[in-house]
Design a protein around this motif. Structure first.
Motif, mmCIF file in Angstrom:
data_model
loop_
_atom_site.group_PDB
_atom_site.id
_atom_site.type_symbol
_atom_site.label_atom_id
_atom_site.label_comp_id
_atom_site.label_asym_id
_atom_site.label_seq_id
_atom_site.Cartn_x
_atom_site.Cartn_y
_atom_site.Cartn_z
ATOM 1 N N ALA A 147 0.828 -1.201 0.000
ATOM 2 C CA ALA A 147 0.000 0.000 0.000
ATOM 3 C C ALA A 147 0.867 1.257 0.000
ATOM 4 C CB ALA A 147 -0.929 0.001 1.215
ATOM 5 N N LEU A 148 1.936 1.251 0.782
ATOM 6 C CA LEU A 148 2.824 2.412 0.835
ATOM 7 C C LEU A 148 3.524 2.639 -0.500
ATOM 8 C CD1 LEU A 148 4.345 1.800 4.372
ATOM 9 C CD2 LEU A 148 2.928 3.756 3.703
ATOM 10 N N GLU A 149 3.927 1.556 -1.138
ATOM 11 C CA GLU A 149 4.646 1.685 -2.406
ATOM 12 C C GLU A 149 3.747 2.138 -3.546
ATOM 13 O OE1 GLU A 149 6.353 -2.122 -3.037
ATOM 14 O OE2 GLU A 149 7.948 -1.874 -1.549
ATOM 15 N N VAL A 150 2.480 1.706 -3.529
ATOM 16 C CA VAL A 150 1.592 1.921 -4.672
ATOM 17 C C VAL A 150 0.620 3.078 -4.454
ATOM 18 C CG1 VAL A 150 -0.217 0.849 -6.076
ATOM 19 C CG2 VAL A 150 1.788 -0.485 -5.382
ATOM 20 N N LEU A 151 0.148 3.253 -3.218
ATOM 21 C CA LEU A 151 -0.947 4.188 -2.961
ATOM 22 C C LEU A 151 -0.525 5.445 -2.212
ATOM 23 C CD1 LEU A 151 -3.555 1.486 -1.901
ATOM 24 C CD2 LEU A 151 -3.502 2.733 -4.072
ATOM 25 N N ALA A 152 0.691 5.479 -1.688
ATOM 26 C CA ALA A 152 1.133 6.637 -0.908
ATOM 27 C C ALA A 152 2.078 7.541 -1.683
ATOM 28 C CB ALA A 152 1.789 6.174 0.391
ATOM 29 N N THR A 153 2.101 7.412 -2.991
ATOM 30 C CA THR A 153 2.977 8.243 -3.820
ATOM 31 C C THR A 153 2.361 9.627 -4.031
ATOM 32 O OG1 THR A 153 1.965 7.546 -5.900
ATOM 33 C CG2 THR A 153 3.753 6.175 -5.027
ATOM 34 N N GLY A 154 3.187 10.574 -4.421
ATOM 35 C CA GLY A 154 2.710 11.932 -4.669
ATOM 36 C C GLY A 154 1.583 12.011 -5.687
ATOM 37 N N PRO A 155 1.735 11.391 -6.870
ATOM 38 C CA PRO A 155 0.653 11.459 -7.868
ATOM 39 C C PRO A 155 -0.664 10.857 -7.378
ATOM 40 C CG PRO A 155 2.704 10.795 -8.911
ATOM 41 C CD PRO A 155 2.955 10.779 -7.431
ATOM 42 N N VAL A 156 -0.588 9.748 -6.644
ATOM 43 C CA VAL A 156 -1.818 9.123 -6.150
ATOM 44 C C VAL A 156 -2.473 10.015 -5.099
ATOM 45 C CG1 VAL A 156 -2.783 7.151 -4.911
ATOM 46 C CG2 VAL A 156 -1.064 6.791 -6.681
ATOM 47 N N LEU A 157 -1.680 10.591 -4.196
ATOM 48 C CA LEU A 157 -2.241 11.495 -3.199
ATOM 49 C C LEU A 157 -2.905 12.697 -3.859
ATOM 50 C CD1 LEU A 157 0.594 11.355 -0.545
ATOM 51 C CD2 LEU A 157 -1.796 10.809 -0.121
ATOM 52 N N ALA A 158 -2.273 13.235 -4.900
ATOM 53 C CA ALA A 158 -2.869 14.368 -5.605
ATOM 54 C C ALA A 158 -4.209 13.978 -6.215
ATOM 55 C CB ALA A 158 -1.904 14.864 -6.685
ATOM 56 N N GLU A 159 -4.294 12.764 -6.736
ATOM 57 C CA GLU A 159 -5.543 12.298 -7.329
ATOM 58 C C GLU A 159 -6.600 12.043 -6.258
ATOM 59 O OE1 GLU A 159 -6.224 9.938 -11.360
ATOM 60 O OE2 GLU A 159 -5.365 8.681 -9.787
ATOM 61 N N PHE A 160 -6.188 11.563 -5.107
ATOM 62 C CA PHE A 160 -7.141 11.375 -4.010
ATOM 63 C C PHE A 160 -7.746 12.716 -3.588
ATOM 64 C CE2 PHE A 160 -5.713 7.103 -1.914
ATOM 65 C CZ PHE A 160 -5.946 6.461 -3.117
ATOM 66 N N HIS A 161 -6.943 13.763 -3.613
ATOM 67 C CA HIS A 161 -7.431 15.078 -3.208
ATOM 68 C C HIS A 161 -8.238 15.767 -4.315
ATOM 69 C CE1 HIS A 161 -3.975 15.202 -0.062
ATOM 70 N NE2 HIS A 161 -5.088 14.753 0.480
ATOM 71 N N ASN A 162 -7.981 15.391 -5.558
ATOM 72 C CA ASN A 162 -8.710 15.955 -6.701
ATOM 73 C C ASN A 162 -9.120 14.797 -7.608
ATOM 74 O OD1 ASN A 162 -8.238 19.047 -6.401
ATOM 75 N ND2 ASN A 162 -6.210 18.138 -6.098
ATOM 76 N N PRO A 163 -10.203 14.099 -7.258
ATOM 77 C CA PRO A 163 -10.470 12.774 -7.829
ATOM 78 C C PRO A 163 -11.327 12.734 -9.101
ATOM 79 C CG PRO A 163 -11.965 13.166 -6.017
ATOM 80 C CD PRO A 163 -11.098 14.394 -6.118
ATOM 81 N N ALA A 164 -11.471 13.842 -9.800
ATOM 82 C CA ALA A 164 -12.348 13.835 -10.976
ATOM 83 C C ALA A 164 -11.891 12.807 -12.009
ATOM 84 C CB ALA A 164 -12.411 15.220 -11.602
ATOM 85 N N ARG A 165 -10.588 12.715 -12.263
ATOM 86 C CA ARG A 165 -10.092 11.742 -13.246
ATOM 87 C C ARG A 165 -10.332 10.319 -12.766
ATOM 88 N NH1 ARG A 165 -4.049 12.731 -14.778
ATOM 89 N NH2 ARG A 165 -4.492 10.796 -15.903
ATOM 90 N N LEU A 166 -10.160 10.094 -11.490
ATOM 91 C CA LEU A 166 -10.381 8.763 -10.922
ATOM 92 C C LEU A 166 -11.828 8.330 -11.128
ATOM 93 C CD1 LEU A 166 -8.776 6.624 -9.322
ATOM 94 C CD2 LEU A 166 -9.595 7.714 -7.230
ATOM 95 N N ALA A 167 -12.761 9.259 -11.004
ATOM 96 C CA ALA A 167 -14.180 8.939 -11.153
ATOM 97 C C ALA A 167 -14.541 8.579 -12.585
ATOM 98 C CB ALA A 167 -15.022 10.129 -10.687
ATOM 99 N N ASN A 168 -13.703 8.952 -13.528
ATOM 100 C CA ASN A 168 -13.982 8.669 -14.937
ATOM 101 C C ASN A 168 -13.354 7.371 -15.422
ATOM 102 O OD1 ASN A 168 -15.457 10.998 -16.507
ATOM 103 N ND2 ASN A 168 -14.169 12.001 -14.978
ATOM 104 N N ASP A 169 -12.653 6.648 -14.570
ATOM 105 C CA ASP A 169 -12.032 5.375 -14.923
ATOM 106 C C ASP A 169 -12.549 4.339 -13.926
ATOM 107 O OD1 ASP A 169 -10.311 3.144 -15.157
ATOM 108 O OD2 ASP A 169 -8.686 4.396 -15.906
ATOM 109 N N ILE A 170 -13.546 3.559 -14.340
ATOM 110 C CA ILE A 170 -14.254 2.697 -13.398
ATOM 111 C C ILE A 170 -13.338 1.640 -12.787
ATOM 112 C CG2 ILE A 170 -16.106 0.998 -13.169
ATOM 113 C CD1 ILE A 170 -16.953 3.952 -13.290
ATOM 114 N N ARG A 171 -12.427 1.062 -13.560
ATOM 115 C CA ARG A 171 -11.538 0.047 -12.991
ATOM 116 C C ARG A 171 -10.624 0.662 -11.930
ATOM 117 N NH1 ARG A 171 -7.950 -2.926 -16.343
ATOM 118 N NH2 ARG A 171 -7.952 -4.473 -14.677
ATOM 119 N N ARG A 172 -10.055 1.824 -12.221
ATOM 120 C CA ARG A 172 -9.181 2.464 -11.240
ATOM 121 C C ARG A 172 -9.985 2.963 -10.039
ATOM 122 N NH1 ARG A 172 -6.947 6.989 -12.974
ATOM 123 N NH2 ARG A 172 -5.361 6.926 -11.345
#
Length: 275
Positions: A147-172
């Motif tokens: 989890a730390l290696e995959v989900l705690a990175t800078g780009p992932v954190l930025a997406e968690f805080h601004n998740p519009a792109r994440l909402a448009n990709d159902i698998r992700r």
């Protein structure tokens, strides 16, 4: 990697893709490929046509210095065939490593447990009896490290805080919401289970966190996603609390020997709150 329009894929078609991919890996690895297995929902059930990965496990006779490059290249070439092959996820290790509860390639503890308990042989010799089953401590620390290696990175954190792109990709989207539930379920039960098992386990708690988001991810997983606008609202409101719940559930279970993981989780927690 190329991006293809996502299409539903039934379990039978996914298994046939896994079988074809296994045969291609046998061509690439030759007699060093002891066995190939279907893992995950293809092995223990619960395959979701809209989002599930095609999990393939490879067991090798030994470890060569160029295995990373060989397997990565073959996996990438297969994933670039079409949207169905893009779901391929390959786990691999040598048999000597698996016998001693470790991997020397890419075979995390939860996937080694899945291999041991549910692996579906696609080709080669069944060696599951030789695989050492990971214990609860290993399952916890290995999943935290992942989890730390995959989900705690800078780009992932930025997406968690601004998740519009994440909402448009159902698998992700479904992975982001449901992965921490899978980790917590396996840590609590020492069972790889299914995503649906993890969802039920989470929602059975007296006061479950992020209920609406988890239900939306469940609907999306079963091919009935809400609008991207609604998913974005839910992600804004409930994704960070869900991950805070994951971190706060893991921290008390770690031992003093895991102080590096505890410190990294605490740092991740602070960054999640730093919007």
């Amino acid at each position: 990697m190329s991006t293809f329009p996502q299409e539903a894929l039934d379990a039978g078609s996914a298994t046939r893709i896994a079988e074809r991919c296994a045969r291609l890996f046998r061509q690439a690895l030759g007699s060093r490929l002891v066995a190939a297995y279907a893992l995950g929902s293809l092995a223990h059930g619960g395959f979701a046509p809209a989002v599930s990965d095609i999990d393939l496990g490879l067991v090798l006779t030994d470890r060569h210095h160029d295995d990373d490059r060989t397997i990565h290249r073959a996996t990438r070439d297969l994933q670039e065939k079409d949207s169905s092959h893009q779901r391929l996820s390959v786990f691999w290790s040598s048999l000597p490593a698996l016998r001693t509860n470790r991997d020397d390639g890419r075979f995390p503890a939860v996937d080694r447990l899945d291999l041991k308990t549910s692996g579906k042989l696609l080709l080669g010799e069944d060696v599951r009896q030789d695989v050492k089953q990971p214990g609860a401590d290993t399952l916890l620390t290995d999943s935290v490290r992942f989890a730390l290696e995959v989900l705690a990175t800078g780009p992932v954190l930025a997406e968690f805080h601004n998740p519009a792109r994440l909402a448009n990709d159902i698998r992700r989207f479904t992975k982001a919401v449901l992965l921490p539930l899978r980790f917590l379920y396996t840590a609590a039960t020492a069972d790889p289970g299914s995503t649906d098992d993890a969802i039920r386990h989470h929602l059975a708690h007296p006061s479950p966190v992020a209920v609406e988001l988890v239900r939306a991810a469940t609907d999306a997983r079963h091919g009935q996603p809400a609008s991207a606008e609604h998913l974005t609202e839910l992600l804004h409101a409930e994704l960070v609390p869900l991950y805070l719940h994951y971190i706060d559930s893991c921290l008390p279970r770690l031992t003093p020997a895991d102080s590096d993981l505890s410190q990294s989780l605490t740092h991740w927690r602070a960054r999640l709150l730093d919007r």
